[in-house]
Scaffold this active site. Structure first.
Site, PDB file in Angstrom:
ATOM      1  N   GLU A 136       6.216  21.322  -1.265  1.00 53.82           N
ATOM      2  CA  GLU A 136       5.363  20.911  -2.406  1.00 53.82           C
ATOM      3  C   GLU A 136       6.046  21.607  -3.617  1.00 53.82           C
ATOM      4  O   GLU A 136       6.189  22.732  -3.601  1.00 53.82           O
ATOM      5  CB  GLU A 136       3.819  21.514  -2.253  1.00 53.82           C
ATOM      6  CG  GLU A 136       3.176  21.032  -3.320  1.00 53.82           C
ATOM      7  CD  GLU A 136       2.766  22.007  -4.453  1.00 53.82           C
ATOM      8  OE1 GLU A 136       3.451  21.387  -5.383  1.00 53.82           O
ATOM      9  OE2 GLU A 136       2.255  23.147  -4.515  1.00 53.82           O
ATOM     10  N   LYS A 190       7.211  34.244   4.388  1.00 54.89           N
ATOM     11  CA  LYS A 190       8.098  35.204   3.153  1.00 54.89           C
ATOM     12  C   LYS A 190       7.573  34.847   1.861  1.00 54.89           C
ATOM     13  O   LYS A 190       7.256  33.872   1.333  1.00 54.89           O
ATOM     14  CB  LYS A 190       9.220  34.956   2.937  1.00 54.89           C
ATOM     15  CG  LYS A 190      10.153  36.041   2.128  1.00 54.89           C
ATOM     16  CD  LYS A 190      11.611  35.630   1.771  1.00 54.89           C
ATOM     17  CE  LYS A 190      11.442  34.466   0.496  1.00 54.89           C
ATOM     18  NZ  LYS A 190      10.933  35.460  -0.861  1.00 54.89           N
ATOM     19  N   CYS A 228       1.525  24.033 -10.774  1.00 50.46           N
ATOM     20  CA  CYS A 228       2.599  23.022 -10.415  1.00 50.46           C
ATOM     21  C   CYS A 228       1.717  21.831 -10.888  1.00 50.46           C
ATOM     22  O   CYS A 228       2.572  20.541 -11.344  1.00 50.46           O
ATOM     23  CB  CYS A 228       2.844  22.991  -8.955  1.00 50.46           C
ATOM     24  SG  CYS A 228       1.297  22.839  -7.931  1.00 50.46           S
ATOM     25  N   GLU A 243       9.990  20.731 -16.323  1.00 51.21           N
ATOM     26  CA  GLU A 243       8.841  21.628 -16.248  1.00 51.21           C
ATOM     27  C   GLU A 243       9.044  23.058 -16.799  1.00 51.21           C
ATOM     28  O   GLU A 243       9.935  23.808 -16.392  1.00 51.21           O
ATOM     29  CB  GLU A 243       8.634  21.670 -14.523  1.00 51.21           C
ATOM     30  CG  GLU A 243       7.415  22.559 -14.152  1.00 51.21           C
ATOM     31  CD  GLU A 243       7.099  22.657 -12.743  1.00 51.21           C
ATOM     32  OE1 GLU A 243       6.144  22.492 -12.342  1.00 51.21           O
ATOM     33  OE2 GLU A 243       8.130  22.917 -12.016  1.00 51.21           O
TER      34      GLU A 243
END
Length: 504
Positions: A276, A201, A310, A408
């Protein structure tokens, strides 16, 4: 900050190939066939460079997910893929890579249109990176092996004992929107090499390249049901995949918040999980560096892909003696990184992926200002263009308690701080719940190794940043994830170890 010459941020016309993809009727790829969803719900596809709706994709129902998982289950259980000679899996994956390479320009354009990133960057990084993931992991199909081991407590010759490696089974793989095709390849390549079957997906914001890739599956020679692609929202289709009893493993790349939720949901049936997740990567600049070479590298660490990375170098720690010069050097890259429409041939940084993400990034910048941070560069959005652009931003006068330092942002925003000694900067670098990546810039090899040892991070780069290679393991410490992808570790994540003991 904007270049001196005004920038035309109007999106360029799409190619005929891209228009053909956008014109297709929403569908799901199951059992090597394009099938309609069981209901008529769709998700809008938006070009972040213009803010315009350009297409629609299917929003998979629970029934659709069940159908895809059933296809993958049947394909795994009858061994139509795992039972093939490794050389066949190797060659099939390489044909897949060949087909992707043959359509590289089209995929780069689709990625730029869908994600907002500069097409030139997609062509230089995303597409070649996806191809290398497939080719590298294809070679592992023939190199997975067990071993014979003599038992510790039994006489020699009493038993024959050995281990074998077997594919884990049906894999639910959910990928993010920042590097859509590259993350697809990074997920599917080791699973396919190991002999697993897949329900993939893509992110609901960026599904175009995954759907286009599905066109090549049967042509490459994959048996039906081995690689299924469904589109849909994470909280519906993604959740169904994670909880499905016939799924053996879940692999997810995305935010730490969602990763924790997936990990909890997968626990009910003790599925294998690879995560991750987020990062707030420190970049340390020592006083001995060549500023002219370092400053552009540090700028690229945060402004590449509009900071939607990331491992983006979002926390800069520059030694007090070079702090001002490093910032001056970064500011000089402002014209290079000035945001442009994704299909502008001069673009190096494109748009933020969505209105929601754009508002989040601008909200963080405003929060930083309210908390006392000063803007050394950028801090705003361009006044022209209908897309979701943010100017490259440097914030100073920050402290570790500020949200812009701790959380973040996932945008082109770096917080810059001074330091005086190694122990101080190592402590500051580790003062985070994350541990995905870190960068160290210095000419002193001893300093490089000392900091690499002190910083708690899955990857530490020296005099570079965000260099990713299919042969090198990638993953994070702490709340940046579970497990490793790429390299030998990457394929091991899709294998079970079976011990066989035979009494003689």
């Amino acid at each position: 900050m904007n270049a001196v010459t005004p920038i035309n941020r109007e999106q360029r016309p799409y190619s005929a190939a891209a228009q053909a993809v956008l014109a297709r009727k929403p569908a799901l790829f199951i059992n090597n066939e394009w099938v309609a969803s069981s209901h008529d719900k769709v998700i809008e596809v938006e070009d972040p460079s213009s803010g315009k709706i350009i297409s629609h994709i299917a929003d998979a129902s629970d029934k659709d997910v069940d159908r895809a998982v059933a296809a993958a289950r049947a394909a795994f259980d009858d061994g139509r893929w795992s039972g093939l000679p490794p050389i066949v899996r190797d060659r099939t994956m390489n044909r897949f890579a060949d087909l992707l390479e043959a359509h590289a320009d089209e995929f780069a354009e689709l990625e730029a249109i869908d994600n907002g990133k500069a097409k030139g960057m997609a062509a230089a990084v995303d597409i070649p990176g996806a191809i290398s993931q497939l080719r590298f992991m294809a070679g592992w199909a023939s190199k997975v092996s067990g071993e014979t081991t003599a038992p510790y407590t039994m006489p020699a010759g009493a038993v024959f004992s050995y281990t074998v490696k077997e594919p884990v089974g049906v894999c639910a793989q959910i990928v993010p929107w920042n590097f859509p095709l590259l993350m697809v390849a990074l997920k599917i390549a080791p699973a396919l090499s190991a002999g697993c079957t897949i329900v993939l997906k893509p992110a609901e914001q960026t599904s175009l390249t995954a759907l286009r890739l599905a066109d090549l599956v049967a042509e490459a020679g994959f048996p039906a049901g081995v690689l299924n692609v469904i589109t849909g929202n994470g909280h519906t289709a993604g959740d169904r995949m994670v909880k499905h009893p016939d799924v053996d493993k879940v692999a997810f790349t995305g935010s730490t918040e969602i990763g924790k939720l997936i990990n909890r949901n997968a626990t009910a049936t003790l599925k294998h999980v690879t995560l991750e997740l987020g990062g707030k990567s420190p970049v340390v600049v020592m006083p001995d560096v060549d500023i002219a070479a370092t400053a552009p590298g540090v700028a690229g660490a945060i402004f590449f892909n509009a900071g939607q990375v990331c491992v983006a170098g979002s926390r800069l720690y520059a030694h007090r003696s070079v702090f001002d010069k490093v910032l001056e050097g970064m500011a000089q890259t402002g014209d290079f990184w000035a945001p442009r429409a994704s299909l502008d041939p001069e673009a190096h940084m494109g748009a933020i992926v969505s209105k929601e993400q754009h508002e989040k990034v601008m909200g963080y910048i405003e929060a930083g200002k309210r908390d006392g941070a000063s803007v050394a560069m950028g801090g705003d959005a361009p006044s022209n263009g209908g897309g979701y652009f943010v100017n490259p931003t440097i914030l100073v006068d920050v402290n570790p308690q500020m949200s812009v330092v701790r959380e973040e942002i996932f945008g082109p925003v770096v917080v810059a701080q001074r330091f005086d000694d190694l122990d101080e900067v190592a402590k500051a670098a580790n003062d985070t719940c994350y541990g995905l990546g870190a960068g160290v810039w210095t000419k002193d090899v001893a300093t490089m190794h000392k900091l690499a040892a002190k910083i708690k991070s899955g990857t530490v780069w020296g005099n570079c940043h965000a260099m990713i290679d299919a042969a090198l393991p990638f993953g994070g410490y702490k709340e940046s994830g579970i497990g490793r992808e790429q390299g030998r570790h990457g394929i091991e994540a899709y294998l079970e170890t079976k011990t066989v003991i035979i009494q003689l």
